[in-house]
Design a protein around this motif. Structure first.
Motif, PDB file in Angstrom:
ATOM      1  N   SER A 112       0.825  -1.202   0.000  1.00  0.00           N
ATOM      2  CA  SER A 112       0.000   0.000   0.000  1.00  0.00           C
ATOM      3  C   SER A 112       0.863   1.257   0.000  1.00  0.00           C
ATOM      4  CB  SER A 112      -0.927   0.006   1.221  1.00  0.00           C
ATOM      5  OG  SER A 112      -1.749   1.149   1.230  1.00  0.00           O
ATOM      6  N   SER A 113       0.328   2.305  -0.593  1.00  0.00           N
ATOM      7  CA  SER A 113       1.068   3.552  -0.759  1.00  0.00           C
ATOM      8  C   SER A 113       1.084   4.416   0.503  1.00  0.00           C
ATOM      9  CB  SER A 113       0.466   4.345  -1.918  1.00  0.00           C
ATOM     10  OG  SER A 113       1.048   5.620  -2.034  1.00  0.00           O
ATOM     11  N   PHE A 114       0.018   4.347   1.293  1.00  0.00           N
ATOM     12  CA  PHE A 114      -0.168   5.287   2.416  1.00  0.00           C
ATOM     13  C   PHE A 114      -0.018   4.588   3.754  1.00  0.00           C
ATOM     14  CE2 PHE A 114      -2.790   7.330   5.606  1.00  0.00           C
ATOM     15  CZ  PHE A 114      -2.433   8.654   5.494  1.00  0.00           C
ATOM     16  N   GLY A 156       6.900   7.261  -8.804  1.00  0.00           N
ATOM     17  CA  GLY A 156       5.540   6.725  -8.754  1.00  0.00           C
ATOM     18  C   GLY A 156       5.288   5.791  -7.596  1.00  0.00           C
ATOM     19  N   TYR A 157       6.174   5.786  -6.598  1.00  0.00           N
ATOM     20  CA  TYR A 157       5.997   4.910  -5.447  1.00  0.00           C
ATOM     21  C   TYR A 157       4.998   5.488  -4.447  1.00  0.00           C
ATOM     22  CZ  TYR A 157      10.348   2.704  -7.053  1.00  0.00           C
ATOM     23  OH  TYR A 157      11.325   2.073  -7.799  1.00  0.00           O
ATOM     24  N   HIS A 158       4.899   6.824  -4.410  1.00  0.00           N
ATOM     25  CA  HIS A 158       4.029   7.477  -3.437  1.00  0.00           C
ATOM     26  C   HIS A 158       3.407   8.744  -4.022  1.00  0.00           C
ATOM     27  CE1 HIS A 158       5.003   5.048   0.071  1.00  0.00           C
ATOM     28  NE2 HIS A 158       6.289   5.158  -0.217  1.00  0.00           N
ATOM     29  N   TYR A 159       2.265   9.107  -3.462  1.00  0.00           N
ATOM     30  CA  TYR A 159       1.696  10.435  -3.683  1.00  0.00           C
ATOM     31  C   TYR A 159       2.368  11.402  -2.712  1.00  0.00           C
ATOM     32  CZ  TYR A 159      -1.999   7.918  -6.149  1.00  0.00           C
ATOM     33  OH  TYR A 159      -2.696   7.112  -7.016  1.00  0.00           O
ATOM     34  N   PRO A 160       2.362  12.693  -3.003  1.00  0.00           N
ATOM     35  CA  PRO A 160       2.957  13.654  -2.069  1.00  0.00           C
ATOM     36  C   PRO A 160       2.377  13.564  -0.663  1.00  0.00           C
ATOM     37  CG  PRO A 160       2.597  14.701  -4.193  1.00  0.00           C
ATOM     38  CD  PRO A 160       1.973  13.340  -4.284  1.00  0.00           C
ATOM     39  N   SER A 161       1.062  13.344  -0.550  1.00  0.00           N
ATOM     40  CA  SER A 161       0.451  13.261   0.781  1.00  0.00           C
ATOM     41  C   SER A 161       0.951  12.048   1.551  1.00  0.00           C
ATOM     42  CB  SER A 161      -1.070  13.221   0.664  1.00  0.00           C
ATOM     43  OG  SER A 161      -1.495  12.136  -0.139  1.00  0.00           O
ATOM     44  N   ASP A 162       1.276  10.957   0.864  1.00  0.00           N
ATOM     45  CA  ASP A 162       1.854   9.789   1.540  1.00  0.00           C
ATOM     46  C   ASP A 162       3.158  10.165   2.218  1.00  0.00           C
ATOM     47  OD1 ASP A 162      -0.199   8.361   0.313  1.00  0.00           O
ATOM     48  OD2 ASP A 162       1.087   7.648  -1.318  1.00  0.00           O
ATOM     49  N   VAL A 163       3.973  10.932   1.494  1.00  0.00           N
ATOM     50  CA  VAL A 163       5.281  11.347   2.014  1.00  0.00           C
ATOM     51  C   VAL A 163       5.109  12.347   3.152  1.00  0.00           C
ATOM     52  CG1 VAL A 163       7.397  12.592   1.430  1.00  0.00           C
ATOM     53  CG2 VAL A 163       6.484  10.871  -0.138  1.00  0.00           C
ATOM     54  N   VAL A 164       4.169  13.285   2.999  1.00  0.00           N
ATOM     55  CA  VAL A 164       3.938  14.295   4.040  1.00  0.00           C
ATOM     56  C   VAL A 164       3.493  13.637   5.337  1.00  0.00           C
ATOM     57  CG1 VAL A 164       2.462  16.222   4.724  1.00  0.00           C
ATOM     58  CG2 VAL A 164       3.462  16.182   2.434  1.00  0.00           C
ATOM     59  N   VAL A 165       2.545  12.714   5.247  1.00  0.00           N
ATOM     60  CA  VAL A 165       2.063  12.037   6.455  1.00  0.00           C
ATOM     61  C   VAL A 165       3.170  11.189   7.070  1.00  0.00           C
ATOM     62  CG1 VAL A 165       0.430  10.323   7.337  1.00  0.00           C
ATOM     63  CG2 VAL A 165      -0.343  12.048   5.718  1.00  0.00           C
ATOM     64  N   GLY A 166       3.934  10.480   6.240  1.00  0.00           N
ATOM     65  CA  GLY A 166       5.061   9.711   6.762  1.00  0.00           C
ATOM     66  C   GLY A 166       6.066  10.596   7.467  1.00  0.00           C
ATOM     67  N   ALA A 167       6.356  11.761   6.867  1.00  0.00           N
ATOM     68  CA  ALA A 167       7.310  12.702   7.478  1.00  0.00           C
ATOM     69  C   ALA A 167       6.772  13.239   8.802  1.00  0.00           C
ATOM     70  CB  ALA A 167       7.595  13.847   6.517  1.00  0.00           C
ATOM     71  N   LEU A 168       5.482  13.511   8.873  1.00  0.00           N
ATOM     72  CA  LEU A 168       4.881  13.989  10.125  1.00  0.00           C
ATOM     73  C   LEU A 168       4.961  12.920  11.210  1.00  0.00           C
ATOM     74  CD1 LEU A 168       1.698  15.878   8.843  1.00  0.00           C
ATOM     75  CD2 LEU A 168       3.729  16.878   9.904  1.00  0.00           C
ATOM     76  N   ILE A 169       4.713  11.666  10.825  1.00  0.00           N
ATOM     77  CA  ILE A 169       4.827  10.569  11.793  1.00  0.00           C
ATOM     78  C   ILE A 169       6.253  10.493  12.330  1.00  0.00           C
ATOM     79  CG2 ILE A 169       4.802   8.050  12.046  1.00  0.00           C
ATOM     80  CD1 ILE A 169       2.467   8.020  10.030  1.00  0.00           C
ATOM     81  N   GLY A 170       7.234  10.530  11.432  1.00  0.00           N
ATOM     82  CA  GLY A 170       8.626  10.472  11.854  1.00  0.00           C
ATOM     83  C   GLY A 170       8.997  11.622  12.772  1.00  0.00           C
ATOM     84  N   THR A 171       8.529  12.825  12.433  1.00  0.00           N
ATOM     85  CA  THR A 171       8.826  14.013  13.245  1.00  0.00           C
ATOM     86  C   THR A 171       8.225  13.901  14.640  1.00  0.00           C
ATOM     87  OG1 THR A 171       8.907  15.426  11.273  1.00  0.00           O
ATOM     88  CG2 THR A 171       8.569  16.514  13.394  1.00  0.00           C
TER      89      THR A 171
END
Length: 234
Positions: A112-114, A156-171
């Motif tokens: 899954s992407s998200f 094409g592995y992720h949408y920008p929102s996938d990366v943003v949410v992942g980055a927020l989780i990490g932060t």
């Protein structure tokens, strides 16, 4: 796809399949553990051995950052299992996507992407470096965004929102785990271990940072092999 996702995704994808060298370089960066994690984890080793009056605090932050990185990866896996499955852009027929050179649509199939676990892990590490090194850590965060996160969207592995949410989780995970109330009890026994038994400690420390740098690729392969063997045995 929401409008912001669509705009950013189309903006990045507009550069795809124009230059073989550029596409190959982006794909190479995205797949190499040295660029994904080893460079940043090496800074944690540097912080660990740097002699200054704040060495104990630095070592506490190193331990907390590593723990937060593992926790962020696990949290993204849990979230991914709980939310509806989301096709990656590279696999979604509803998305207009120009496949870059040297990239196959078979990449990461059935994952899954998200949210983006790679973004969560990279930013968790980078925020830890920021807490240790101060303003120089912003360069590491910028590096993680440009070299680790953005290529995941481009390929094409992720949408920008996938990366943003992942980055927020990490932060959020790193900022939480590195708080004094958690950092000190978390690191106390490990610091005693490093003083009393440095040989075994640094063996374990090396293996952990090695696996984090590789985003636990070897661990996943071993667990998958064990799972398959156990099923055959039964």
């Amino acid at each position: 796809m929401n409008p912001v996702d669509q705009y950013l995704f189309e903006l990045l994808n507009g550069f795809a399949h124009r230059s073989l060298i550029f596409d190959a370089a982006v794909s190479f960066l995205a797949d190499q553990a040295v660029f994904k994690g080893a460079l940043v984890t090496s800074l944690l080793w540097l912080a660990w051995f740097q002699h200054d009056p704040d060495q104990k605090l630095r070592r506490e932050l190193v331990i907390s950052t590593l723990a937060a990185t593992v926790a962020a990866l696990l949290l993204t896996k849990i979230i991914r299992s709980l939310v509806p499955y989301q096709l990656r852009p590279i696999h979604d027929p509803a998305v207009t996507f120009t496949l870059p050179y040297r990239v196959t649509s078979e990449s990461l199939w059935n994952w899954s992407s998200f949210p983006s676990d790679t973004a969560a892990f990279a930013i968790a590490l980078s925020v830890g470096v920021l807490l240790i090194w101060g303003r120089w850590g912003w360069l590491v965060i910028l590096y993680s965004l440009v070299v680790i996160c953005v290529p995941r969207i481009y390929l094409g592995y992720h949408y920008p929102s996938d990366v943003v949410v992942g980055a927020l989780i990490g932060t959020l995970v790193t900022l939480t785990v590195c708080r004094k109330e958690i950092r000190i009890p978390l690191s106390r026994r490990l610091l005693l271990w490093s003083d009393d038994h440095p040989g075994t400690f640094y063996c374990a420390f090396f293996l952990l940072t090695y696996e984090i740098a590789a985003v636990f690729e070897n661990t996943r392969q071993i667990l998958t092999a064990v799972w398959k063997l156990s099923r055959y045995a039964l």
